[in-house]
Design a protein around this motif. Structure first.
Motif, PDB file in Angstrom:
ATOM      1  N   PRO A 198       0.818  -1.222   0.000  1.00 21.23           N
ATOM      2  CA  PRO A 198       0.000   0.000   0.000  1.00 21.23           C
ATOM      3  C   PRO A 198       0.849   1.268   0.000  1.00 21.23           C
ATOM      4  CG  PRO A 198      -0.896  -1.600   1.547  1.00 21.23           C
ATOM      5  CD  PRO A 198       0.419  -2.153   1.076  1.00 21.23           C
ATOM      6  N   GLY A 199       0.582   2.138  -0.950  1.00 19.21           N
ATOM      7  CA  GLY A 199       1.252   3.435  -1.017  1.00 19.21           C
ATOM      8  C   GLY A 199       2.610   3.433  -1.655  1.00 19.21           C
ATOM      9  N   VAL A 200       3.200   2.267  -1.905  1.00 20.67           N
ATOM     10  CA  VAL A 200       4.560   2.202  -2.449  1.00 20.67           C
ATOM     11  C   VAL A 200       4.512   2.466  -3.955  1.00 20.67           C
ATOM     12  CG1 VAL A 200       6.544   0.699  -2.880  1.00 20.67           C
ATOM     13  CG2 VAL A 200       5.394   0.658  -0.652  1.00 20.67           C
ATOM     14  N   PRO A 201       5.343   3.405  -4.448  1.00 18.99           N
ATOM     15  CA  PRO A 201       5.316   3.735  -5.873  1.00 18.99           C
ATOM     16  C   PRO A 201       6.032   2.686  -6.705  1.00 18.99           C
ATOM     17  CG  PRO A 201       7.057   4.970  -4.814  1.00 18.99           C
ATOM     18  CD  PRO A 201       6.339   4.219  -3.713  1.00 18.99           C
ATOM     19  N   THR A 202       5.786   2.733  -8.008  1.00 19.94           N
ATOM     20  CA  THR A 202       6.562   1.914  -8.932  1.00 19.94           C
ATOM     21  C   THR A 202       7.904   2.597  -9.180  1.00 19.94           C
ATOM     22  OG1 THR A 202       5.710   3.035 -10.893  1.00 19.94           O
ATOM     23  CG2 THR A 202       4.442   1.145 -10.055  1.00 19.94           C
TER      24      THR A 202
END
Length: 544
Positions: free
Chosen positions: A426-430
């Protein structure tokens, strides 16, 4: 004592002393008791402890994969007993030796050992393999190249060019391997392959070094260093990067540390440290005054930026100016909505704290589970979500946005690393989202802004330049190295967690982001008036 004459102890040198300060080597050799009771630098201790833990993990994994092929030399034995045991198992043709120690050489002064001695089944002899706690390669996409590093599977020796890796230059590893090769060669135990290996932090491959190309440089360097240890060559202080963590910087056998000696002698390395000073000494420039008085053409072998700026740096030091403007008018990118960002990491284990400052309010995003921990992904995801929301809200309101850090190397590294390690959380960008952000105009590196517009005779670190803008840290010991010790206490690596150290880390991180904000405001509002420009030093003689 023999016939009333004191015998001089034999001087020995291991390969770790081949890289680094020659004068420190001299001081250690001639004053062996001077540092008794002096606390070891916290950062040095942390790195050594981390390296020991990494070697233990590698040893356990390799031996578990093929227990019958390994002999482990008992580290609790006396050095002479370890050396005897190493020679015995090597002459017996043992496949793999862990923790081998080679016999000391009183005539040459060599001493040393290797984490792994690997039997060369094709040619005979042994190949030294080091286990180190730093990166020796980086991954890359396969591409045509004139050179690919040679690597091997760590569990099965099969060296071949590796198009999936790019080399990280680590001269200390090559010097140590060459040192071990010479020691093995003395006993007829060196593999004719003339190679050595290094297992780095990632423990994914063995990087294979060609020692034929390294031996000549090693022999010359070793000859110089052993002469220093034996008192056959003189040395004097010179400022180099390791001075920051060296106990001799502030203390000396005669009471005067290297820093004091350099200031008393107005040594040129104070304003041109490291290899810069060596180049200048080759042209007869030994003091800051010599450099300030330089006339004529620039040295042909000067490869450290505009030489006139080196001269101005010397003149500024003499005048006591902490910064010099390169530009007529200082500028820095500003925005309607500004966020300051600073992270705290622990070794290569991860980033445990992302600190932010918005409208004067400090917001930390942290995990206090000891790294490495999955909870790091949670705190990073929360940080990225918060930052992205602030940015998106600003854009939606028709406002400009910018996020600021000081020296973006660490932030960029852990943005990418965190996105990779915690992908899908959750919330972690690519990785692509991270790249779009760090490569865009909204990510501003204040270190670069300072470097582009100022000459800094005393250094460009945040703790050097922010005080010029009027900022002071609450903790006198605040610094990246000290924070490593605070972190161990804060999360309870060795005992119960110390909540006071968590507060200390948060205040240190908060001060860093506030320092960046203060610096930016100062550059916008007052720097033009408070900092002298190049013209103030360009024609100024030492007399004036």
């Amino acid at each position: 004592m023999t016939s009333g004459v004191t015998e001089t102890p034999t001087a020995f040198l291991d390969a770790r002393a081949l890289i680094g300060c020659r004068h420190r080597l001299h001081l250690n050799a001639t004053n062996p008791r001077a540092l008794i009771g002096v606390l070891e630098d916290a950062g040095v201790r942390q790195r050594r402890d981390a390296a020991d833990a990494h070697r233990s993990r590698v040893r356990e994994a390799l031996i578990a994969a093929d227990p019958e092929a390994w002999v482990v030399i008992d580290p609790s034995l006396r050095a002479s007993e370890r050396a005897e045991a190493t020679m015995r198992v090597c002459r017996a043709g043992t496949h793999h030796v862990w923790g081998g120690l080679l016999p000391q050489e009183p005539d040459t002064g060599r001493r040393g050992g290797s984490e792994i001695l690997l039997r060369d089944h094709d040619r005979g002899g042994y190949i030294p393999v080091l286990v180190v706690n730093h990166k020796v390669t980086d991954p890359r996409r396969p591409e045509p190249a004139d050179f690919h590093p040679v690597t091997s599977d760590p569990y099965r020796w099969a060296p071949k060019p590796d198009p999936y890796r790019k080399l990280r230059q680590q001269p200390r590893d090559q010097q140590r391997l060459a040192h071990l090769y010479r020691m093995l060669q003395r006993h007829g135990l060196a593999s004719p392959a003339l190679v050595g290996g290094v297992i780095g932090y990632s423990f994914d491959r063995i990087l294979v070094h060609d020692l034929a190309a390294a031996l000549a440089d090693y022999d010359q360097r070793y000859s110089d260093r052993i002469a220093v240890v034996r008192g056959e060559l003189p040395t004097v202080p010179s400022k180099v990067p390791e001075c920051r963590q060296c106990p001799w910087w502030t203390r000396g056998a005669d009471g005067v540390g290297c820093e004091g000696w350099l200031i008393d002698h107005r040594d040129v390395s104070l304003v041109a440290p490291g290899s810069r000073a060596e180049v200048l000494r080759g042209h007869g420039v030994h003091t800051i005054d010599d450099l300030a008085d330089w006339v004529g053409e620039d040295p042909e072998d000067w490869q450290h930026g505009p030489f006139d700026e080196a001269v101005i740096t010397a003149r500024a030091w003499i005048a006591g100016a902490r910064m010099v403007r390169r530009v007529e008018s200082v500028s820095v990118r500003r925005a309607d909505v500004e966020v300051d960002v600073d992270l705290e990491s622990f070794q290569e284990y991860g980033a445990y704290l992302w600190g932010t400052l918005l409208d004067g309010v400090y917001r930390p995003f942290a995990t206090w589970d000891p790294l490495p921990t999955e909870d790091e992904g949670r705190s990073f995801g929360e940080f990225w979500t918060w930052l992205t929301n602030i940015r998106d809200d600003a854009v939606a309101a028709g406002k400009t946005f910018a996020a600021y850090c000081y020296s973006r190397t660490a932030e960029d590294k852990w943005l990418y690393e965190s996105a990779k390690r915690f992908a899908g959380r959750p919330g972690v960008p690519t990785k692509e989202q991270v790249r779009a952000f760090v490569d865009g105009p909204q990510w501003v590196d204040m270190f670069q802004a300072v470097s582009d517009q100022f000459i800094c005779p005393n250094g460009k670190g945040l703790k050097k330049v922010a005080p010029v803008a009027g900022f002071a840290w609450r903790d006198a010991e605040a610094g990246g190295e000290a924070s490593m010790s605070w972190y161990r206490l804060a999360v309870g690596y060795d005992a119960a967690p110390d909540l006071g150290q968590r507060t200390r880390l948060l205040e240190y991180n908060e001060d860093d982001v506030r320092a960046t904000q203060v610096l930016r405001t100062w550059m916008t509002d007052r720097a033009d008036l408070e900092v002298p420009g190049l013209a103030d030093f360009a024609r100024r003689s030492i007399a004036t």
